[in-house]
Design a protein around this motif. Structure first.
Motif, PDB file in Angstrom:
ATOM      1  N   ALA A 192      17.385  14.271  22.489  1.00 22.13           N
ATOM      2  CA  ALA A 192      18.022  14.781  21.269  1.00 22.13           C
ATOM      3  C   ALA A 192      19.539  14.796  21.424  1.00 22.13           C
ATOM      4  CB  ALA A 192      17.495  16.171  20.931  1.00 22.13           C
ATOM      5  N   LEU A 193      20.026  15.229  22.570  1.00 21.08           N
ATOM      6  CA  LEU A 193      21.473  15.209  22.812  1.00 21.08           C
ATOM      7  C   LEU A 193      22.028  13.798  22.704  1.00 21.08           C
ATOM      8  CD1 LEU A 193      22.167  17.603  25.820  1.00 21.08           C
ATOM      9  CD2 LEU A 193      23.084  17.784  23.509  1.00 21.08           C
ATOM     10  N   LEU A 194      21.355  12.854  23.328  1.00 19.21           N
ATOM     11  CA  LEU A 194      21.812  11.464  23.281  1.00 19.21           C
ATOM     12  C   LEU A 194      21.774  10.914  21.858  1.00 19.21           C
ATOM     13  CD1 LEU A 194      20.068  10.128  26.506  1.00 19.21           C
ATOM     14  CD2 LEU A 194      22.515  10.559  26.174  1.00 19.21           C
TER      15      LEU A 194
ATOM     16  N   ALA B  71      13.226  21.805  21.082  1.00 21.40           N
ATOM     17  CA  ALA B  71      14.353  21.227  21.814  1.00 21.40           C
ATOM     18  C   ALA B  71      15.668  21.536  21.113  1.00 21.40           C
ATOM     19  CB  ALA B  71      14.165  19.718  21.949  1.00 21.40           C
ATOM     20  N   LEU B  72      15.704  21.370  19.804  1.00 22.28           N
ATOM     21  CA  LEU B  72      16.932  21.642  19.048  1.00 22.28           C
ATOM     22  C   LEU B  72      17.291  23.121  19.074  1.00 22.28           C
ATOM     23  CD1 LEU B  72      16.251  19.267  16.042  1.00 22.28           C
ATOM     24  CD2 LEU B  72      17.936  18.921  17.870  1.00 22.28           C
ATOM     25  N   ASP B  73      16.299  23.980  18.990  1.00 22.49           N
ATOM     26  CA  ASP B  73      16.553  25.424  19.069  1.00 22.49           C
ATOM     27  C   ASP B  73      17.146  25.797  20.419  1.00 22.49           C
ATOM     28  OD1 ASP B  73      15.614  25.866  16.505  1.00 22.49           O
ATOM     29  OD2 ASP B  73      13.643  26.602  17.154  1.00 22.49           O
ATOM     30  N   GLU B  74      16.592  25.240  21.480  1.00 18.76           N
ATOM     31  CA  GLU B  74      17.103  25.553  22.817  1.00 18.76           C
ATOM     32  C   GLU B  74      18.520  25.005  23.005  1.00 18.76           C
ATOM     33  OE1 GLU B  74      17.437  27.231  26.468  1.00 18.76           O
ATOM     34  OE2 GLU B  74      15.894  27.618  24.966  1.00 18.76           O
ATOM     35  N   LEU B  75      18.777  23.791  22.542  1.00 17.99           N
ATOM     36  CA  LEU B  75      20.126  23.240  22.642  1.00 17.99           C
ATOM     37  C   LEU B  75      21.120  24.076  21.849  1.00 17.99           C
ATOM     38  CD1 LEU B  75      19.279  19.453  22.329  1.00 17.99           C
ATOM     39  CD2 LEU B  75      20.070  20.645  24.392  1.00 17.99           C
TER      40      LEU B  75
ATOM     41  N   LEU C  14      25.544  20.471  33.968  1.00 14.59           N
ATOM     42  CA  LEU C  14      25.020  20.694  32.622  1.00 14.59           C
ATOM     43  C   LEU C  14      23.563  20.257  32.539  1.00 14.59           C
ATOM     44  CD1 LEU C  14      26.043  20.841  29.304  1.00 14.59           C
ATOM     45  CD2 LEU C  14      25.164  18.537  29.640  1.00 14.59           C
ATOM     46  N   LEU C  15      23.260  19.075  33.030  1.00 12.84           N
ATOM     47  CA  LEU C  15      21.889  18.576  32.975  1.00 12.84           C
ATOM     48  C   LEU C  15      20.947  19.444  33.793  1.00 12.84           C
ATOM     49  CD1 LEU C  15      22.533  14.741  33.251  1.00 12.84           C
ATOM     50  CD2 LEU C  15      21.820  16.018  31.225  1.00 12.84           C
ATOM     51  N   PHE C  16      21.385  19.860  34.937  1.00 14.40           N
ATOM     52  CA  PHE C  16      20.533  20.658  35.816  1.00 14.40           C
ATOM     53  C   PHE C  16      20.315  22.067  35.280  1.00 14.40           C
ATOM     54  CE2 PHE C  16      19.932  23.477  39.478  1.00 14.40           C
ATOM     55  CZ  PHE C  16      18.767  22.930  40.004  1.00 14.40           C
ATOM     56  N   GLU C  17      21.374  22.687  34.765  1.00 15.81           N
ATOM     57  CA  GLU C  17      21.304  24.094  34.374  1.00 15.81           C
ATOM     58  C   GLU C  17      20.886  24.325  32.926  1.00 15.81           C
ATOM     59  OE1 GLU C  17      25.126  25.709  35.328  1.00 15.81           O
ATOM     60  OE2 GLU C  17      24.779  25.582  37.498  1.00 15.81           O
ATOM     61  N   GLN C  18      21.184  23.396  32.029  1.00 16.57           N
ATOM     62  CA  GLN C  18      20.978  23.687  30.618  1.00 16.57           C
ATOM     63  C   GLN C  18      20.001  22.775  29.904  1.00 16.57           C
ATOM     64  OE1 GLN C  18      25.302  23.889  29.609  1.00 16.57           O
ATOM     65  NE2 GLN C  18      24.755  25.933  28.907  1.00 16.57           N
ATOM     66  N   VAL C  19      19.834  21.578  30.357  1.00 16.75           N
ATOM     67  CA  VAL C  19      18.905  20.646  29.705  1.00 16.75           C
ATOM     68  C   VAL C  19      17.618  20.663  30.525  1.00 16.75           C
ATOM     69  CG1 VAL C  19      18.521  18.267  28.998  1.00 16.75           C
ATOM     70  CG2 VAL C  19      20.805  19.262  28.820  1.00 16.75           C
TER      71      VAL C  19
ATOM     72  N   SER D 286      20.810  27.315  21.205  1.00 11.99           N
ATOM     73  CA  SER D 286      20.997  28.583  21.914  1.00 11.99           C
ATOM     74  C   SER D 286      21.885  28.404  23.151  1.00 11.99           C
ATOM     75  CB  SER D 286      19.651  29.214  22.299  1.00 11.99           C
ATOM     76  OG  SER D 286      19.057  28.515  23.365  1.00 11.99           O
ATOM     77  N   GLN D 287      21.890  27.208  23.707  1.00 12.40           N
ATOM     78  CA  GLN D 287      22.746  26.907  24.858  1.00 12.40           C
ATOM     79  C   GLN D 287      24.161  26.505  24.407  1.00 12.40           C
ATOM     80  OE1 GLN D 287      22.155  27.132  28.076  1.00 12.40           O
ATOM     81  NE2 GLN D 287      19.963  27.444  28.135  1.00 12.40           N
ATOM     82  N   ARG D 288      24.381  26.492  23.097  1.00  9.04           N
ATOM     83  CA  ARG D 288      25.666  26.098  22.492  1.00  9.04           C
ATOM     84  C   ARG D 288      26.044  24.648  22.782  1.00  9.04           C
ATOM     85  NH1 ARG D 288      29.522  31.381  23.219  1.00  9.04           N
ATOM     86  NH2 ARG D 288      28.045  32.867  22.336  1.00  9.04           N
ATOM     87  N   LEU D 289      25.001  23.818  22.878  1.00  3.02           N
ATOM     88  CA  LEU D 289      25.252  22.398  23.094  1.00  3.02           C
ATOM     89  C   LEU D 289      25.250  21.624  21.787  1.00  3.02           C
ATOM     90  CD1 LEU D 289      23.098  21.901  26.306  1.00  3.02           C
ATOM     91  CD2 LEU D 289      25.589  22.108  26.128  1.00  3.02           C
TER      92      LEU D 289
END
Length: 69
Positions: A28-30, A59-63, A15-20, A65-68
């Motif tokens: 922001a996730l933390l 950052a929030l928009d990308e998260l 997850l960290l490698f591919e999406q964050v 869009s990644q459904r995180l």
């Protein structure tokens, strides 16, 4: 003394490698995970992370869009 495993689970590493892809996304996730009951505005996230609102929004928009989020 309790042994703490410092190895990251394979799924978490993936997850960290591919999406964050940025520091702001990770922080922001933390932040949001650590306070799930809190409603956060972009400006509040930016202030908590000590970054510009534009960087927090990206950052929030990308998260999202990644459904995180």
């Amino acid at each position: 003394m309790q042994y703490v495993n410092t190895e990251l689970d394979t799924d978490i590493r993936r997850l960290l490698f591919e999406q964050v892809t940025s520091y702001e996304q990770l922080e922001a996730l933390l932040l949001l995970h650590g306070q799930p009951q809190q409603e956060w505005s972009v400006d509040a996230v930016a202030a908590a992370l000590h970054v510009d609102s534009a960087d927090a929004a990206a950052a929030l928009d990308e998260l999202t869009s990644q459904r995180l989020l």
